[in-house]
Write a protein that holds these residues in place. Structure first.
Motif, PDB file in Angstrom:
ATOM      1  N   LEU A   5      -3.525  -1.005  -4.123  1.00 34.87           N
ATOM      2  CA  LEU A   5      -4.241   0.225  -3.757  1.00 34.87           C
ATOM      3  C   LEU A   5      -4.681   0.993  -5.005  1.00 34.87           C
ATOM      4  O   LEU A   5      -5.774   1.559  -5.047  1.00 34.87           O
ATOM      5  N   LEU A   6      -3.818   1.000  -6.043  1.00 36.47           N
ATOM      6  CA  LEU A   6      -4.172   1.691  -7.279  1.00 36.47           C
ATOM      7  C   LEU A   6      -5.259   0.932  -8.025  1.00 36.47           C
ATOM      8  O   LEU A   6      -6.221   1.521  -8.508  1.00 36.47           O
ATOM      9  N   SER A   7      -5.120  -0.393  -8.105  1.00 37.74           N
ATOM     10  CA  SER A   7      -6.097  -1.156  -8.891  1.00 37.74           C
ATOM     11  C   SER A   7      -7.479  -1.142  -8.221  1.00 37.74           C
ATOM     12  O   SER A   7      -8.500  -1.196  -8.887  1.00 37.74           O
ATOM     13  N   GLU A   8      -7.495  -0.995  -6.892  1.00 41.80           N
ATOM     14  CA  GLU A   8      -8.787  -0.921  -6.189  1.00 41.80           C
ATOM     15  C   GLU A   8      -9.549   0.367  -6.514  1.00 41.80           C
ATOM     16  O   GLU A   8     -10.756   0.437  -6.331  1.00 41.80           O
ATOM     17  N   HIS A   9      -8.808   1.378  -6.953  1.00 40.71           N
ATOM     18  CA  HIS A   9      -9.453   2.683  -7.226  1.00 40.71           C
ATOM     19  C   HIS A   9      -9.344   3.053  -8.704  1.00 40.71           C
ATOM     20  O   HIS A   9      -9.300   4.226  -9.051  1.00 40.71           O
ATOM     21  N   LEU A  10      -9.314   2.029  -9.544  1.00 37.66           N
ATOM     22  CA  LEU A  10      -9.018   2.257 -10.962  1.00 37.66           C
ATOM     23  C   LEU A  10     -10.026   3.150 -11.667  1.00 37.66           C
ATOM     24  O   LEU A  10      -9.730   3.729 -12.704  1.00 37.66           O
ATOM     25  N   ASN A  11     -11.219   3.296 -11.096  1.00 29.29           N
ATOM     26  CA  ASN A  11     -12.221   4.150 -11.755  1.00 29.29           C
ATOM     27  C   ASN A  11     -12.080   5.623 -11.377  1.00 29.29           C
ATOM     28  O   ASN A  11     -12.788   6.466 -11.896  1.00 29.29           O
ATOM     29  N   GLU A  12     -11.136   5.940 -10.491  1.00 30.53           N
ATOM     30  CA  GLU A  12     -10.968   7.340 -10.079  1.00 30.53           C
ATOM     31  C   GLU A  12      -9.864   8.010 -10.893  1.00 30.53           C
ATOM     32  O   GLU A  12      -8.753   7.485 -10.975  1.00 30.53           O
ATOM     33  N   PRO A  13     -10.169   9.184 -11.468  1.00 31.56           N
ATOM     34  CA  PRO A  13      -9.203   9.861 -12.338  1.00 31.56           C
ATOM     35  C   PRO A  13      -7.812  10.038 -11.728  1.00 31.56           C
ATOM     36  O   PRO A  13      -6.814   9.852 -12.412  1.00 31.56           O
ATOM     37  N   ALA A  14      -7.733  10.385 -10.441  1.00 34.72           N
ATOM     38  CA  ALA A  14      -6.414  10.640  -9.841  1.00 34.72           C
ATOM     39  C   ALA A  14      -5.554   9.370  -9.867  1.00 34.72           C
ATOM     40  O   ALA A  14      -4.335   9.435 -10.062  1.00 34.72           O
TER      41      ALA A  14
END
Ligand code: ADP
Ligand code: MG
Length: 317
Positions: free
Chosen positions: A239-248
């Motif tokens: 879940l984190l790696s899928e959103h790696l471009n988001e600052p949070a």
């Protein structure tokens, strides 16, 4: 027997494995093996500051010892003895029974003896001191990272931070991600075996309690070096790696606390030995960067340099 003594006897007295005199006298007696030094560390957990007051008592018992064992792992020390000082607002028998179960489950899993402590009334506060053995001169310190060392981390980063964000209502998780991140937050697994295996292999080591950047920052400062990291190389939940471009999400991985994984540095010549250690322990060890001369911490992502200050990473020195 006084109520306090009763309570200590009932909840905090179990047979020991390697202790000469445990709970019950004015002091405990231990004997350190020949050729060994004693590594000693204390961690205090305060309700409202380090955990929610309604945190499950079993988990709290586990975690209060686990975070101390993690400090032993980071030194390459074998955890053996602990003391427990606890302030309780009231004598709540079911709570104490669960707390004690969690504490001793962790003690049992890592062969740690509870050898003493103190019990008093007050706002819920738990202070554990731990002692472990390390061969003379072999403790893995923060001061000895060398230029060109590889930088490694164990396990996944950011999971506990994600779990905390969920409990705070900042993200809404479900399914596997929810389970994994809440488990990481409440039941951290200290990397005791890894710490022992890294003796003579790692030049420096720290456990990640305050976030990767903050904790690696302690090594960099103590060793007077800098580091270059690659965000993509840092292992994390899908879940984190899928959103790696988001600052949070970057923040959770780079600055999220409470993971209790180890971050260590080692010469490039040790790569094979380290991969083998990972295989033997069935633990993912990831190469995430390199130590450099310039005393700066730089994180690369997609061939650009992350502007950490702009993203609120303001306390990693
Ligand atoms: P003293 O008054 O001499 O400090 P205490 O009554 O505080 O003795 O403690 C009695 C014994 O119980 C000591 O061996 C102490 O180390 C141990 N003890 C007290 N509280 C705890 C606890 N929470 N966990 C483990 N041992 C404890
Ligand atoms: Mg006392």
């Amino acid at each position: 027997m006084t109520p306090e003594f009763n309570l200590i006897h009932k909840y905090f007295t179990l047979p020991t494995l390697h202790t000469i005199l445990g709970v019950g006298d004015d002091a405990a007696i231990i004997s350190v093996n020949n050729g060994m030094e004693l590594a000693i560390s204390t961690d205090m957990l305060v309700a409202g500051t380090h955990f929610f007051s309604d945190t499950d008592a079993f988990n709290l018992g586990w975690k209060s010892l686990a975070v101390n064992i993690s400090d032993m792992a980071a030194m390459g020390a074998n955890p053996k003895w602990a003391t427990l000082a606890i302030a309780l607002p009231e004598i709540n028998a079911p709570w104490l029974a669960e707390f004690s179960k969690g504490f001793f489950a962790c003690a049992d899993a890592f062969n740690v003896d509870l050898i003493g402590g103190d019990t008093t009334r007050g706002p819920l506060t738990i202070s554990v001191q731990i002692m472990g053995e390390v061969p003379i001169g072999q403790a893995i310190k923060r001061t000895d990272a060398m230029v060109n060392d590889d930088i490694w981390v164990s396990g996944n980063l950011g999971s506990a931070a994600l779990g905390l964000a969920h409990l705070q209502g900042k993200v809404a998780l479900s399914g596997d991600a929810l389970q994994a991140s809440i488990h990481a937050l409440h039941s951290p697994m200290p990397r005791a075996d890894l710490g022992l295996a890294l003796r003579g292999v790692a030049n420096s080591c720290i456990d990640i309690s305050d976030g990767l950047l903050a904790d690696l920052g302690h090594i960099l400062k103590a060793s007077n070096v800098g580091a270059i990291l690659s965000l993509e190389a840092i292992p994390c939940l899908d879940l984190l790696s899928e959103h790696l471009n988001e600052p949070a999400f970057q923040q959770a991985i780079l600055a999220g606390g409470d993971d209790y994984e180890l971050c260590f540095t080692a010469p490039k010549t040790s790569r094979e030995a380290i991969m083998q250690i990972g295989q033997q322990l069935n633990l993912t060890l990831s190469l995430i960067g390199e130590i450099c001369v310039e005393t700066r911490l730089t994180v690369h992502y997609k061939n650009t340099i992350l502007n950490l200050e702009k993203k609120g990473f303001d306390h990693f020195d």
